[in-house]
Design a protein around this motif. Sequence first.
Motif, short mmCIF file in Angstrom:
data_model
loop_
_atom_site.label_atom_id
_atom_site.label_comp_id
_atom_site.label_asym_id
_atom_site.label_seq_id
_atom_site.Cartn_x
_atom_site.Cartn_y
_atom_site.Cartn_z
N ILE A 24 20.60 36.88 51.68
CA ILE A 24 19.62 36.56 50.64
C ILE A 24 20.06 36.91 49.23
O ILE A 24 19.33 36.68 48.28
CB ILE A 24 18.25 37.22 50.93
CG1 ILE A 24 18.34 38.73 50.92
CG2 ILE A 24 17.67 36.71 52.23
CD1 ILE A 24 17.01 39.44 51.01
N ASN A 25 21.28 37.45 49.07
CA ASN A 25 21.69 37.80 47.70
C ASN A 25 22.23 36.58 46.96
O ASN A 25 22.44 35.52 47.53
CB ASN A 25 22.69 38.96 47.70
CG ASN A 25 24.06 38.57 48.21
OD1 ASN A 25 24.42 37.41 48.23
ND2 ASN A 25 24.82 39.55 48.62
N GLY A 26 22.48 36.73 45.70
CA GLY A 26 22.88 35.62 44.85
C GLY A 26 24.26 35.07 45.14
O GLY A 26 24.56 33.92 44.78
N ARG A 32 30.72 29.33 42.11
CA ARG A 32 32.00 29.71 41.51
C ARG A 32 32.62 30.95 42.12
O ARG A 32 33.85 31.06 42.18
CB ARG A 32 31.82 29.95 40.02
CG ARG A 32 31.54 28.70 39.24
CD ARG A 32 31.40 28.94 37.76
NE ARG A 32 32.24 30.00 37.27
CZ ARG A 32 31.95 30.75 36.21
NH1 ARG A 32 30.85 30.56 35.54
NH2 ARG A 32 32.77 31.70 35.81
N LEU A 33 31.81 31.91 42.56
CA LEU A 33 32.34 33.20 42.98
C LEU A 33 33.31 33.10 44.15
O LEU A 33 34.44 33.58 44.06
CB LEU A 33 31.20 34.16 43.33
CG LEU A 33 31.63 35.55 43.78
CD1 LEU A 33 32.39 36.26 42.67
CD2 LEU A 33 30.42 36.37 44.21
N ARG A 39 40.94 32.11 45.58
CA ARG A 39 42.16 31.71 44.85
C ARG A 39 42.88 32.91 44.23
O ARG A 39 44.00 32.77 43.76
CB ARG A 39 41.79 30.73 43.73
CG ARG A 39 41.56 29.33 44.19
CD ARG A 39 41.52 28.36 43.02
NE ARG A 39 40.67 28.79 41.93
CZ ARG A 39 39.40 28.43 41.74
NH1 ARG A 39 38.83 27.60 42.58
NH2 ARG A 39 38.71 28.86 40.71
N MET A 40 42.24 34.06 44.20
CA MET A 40 42.83 35.23 43.56
C MET A 40 44.15 35.60 44.23
O MET A 40 44.24 35.68 45.45
CB MET A 40 41.86 36.42 43.64
CG MET A 40 42.31 37.59 42.81
SD MET A 40 41.19 39.00 42.93
CE MET A 40 39.64 38.28 42.46
#
Length: 112
Positions: A24-26, A32-33, A39-40
């Motif tokens: 339920i978190n954002g 994008r996150l 990709r990091m």
Amino acid sequence: MGPIIRGLLTSPDYRFKDFKAIMINGTATSTRLWPELLRMDLTEELKNVGIPYYIIQGDTDIVTSTKDVQQVVADVHNPHVRCQVIVNQGHMPGKEGMDAVYKTLLSVATTI
């Protein structure tokens, strides 16, 4: 999604409230996150590390693949960068995991 849920339910690191928070978190709706995190690539930074640098990784970690971490450490060919795998530990170490962390830190401190 199935492997993530199964991992959360079977991992000793997480409780039901953690599973609920993840759902339920954002971050679940962020467009994008996750792509940015996936990709990091810290390979160049690790190649340039000039002091002892330990990545301490639980072998049952479901957040970060232990095999991937070991491969990255091998690929950077930097003698300062090491991967210490803690058996039967996940992303959040239990008592045995923390004992292994302290043991690793003590061994490093005594060689400096």
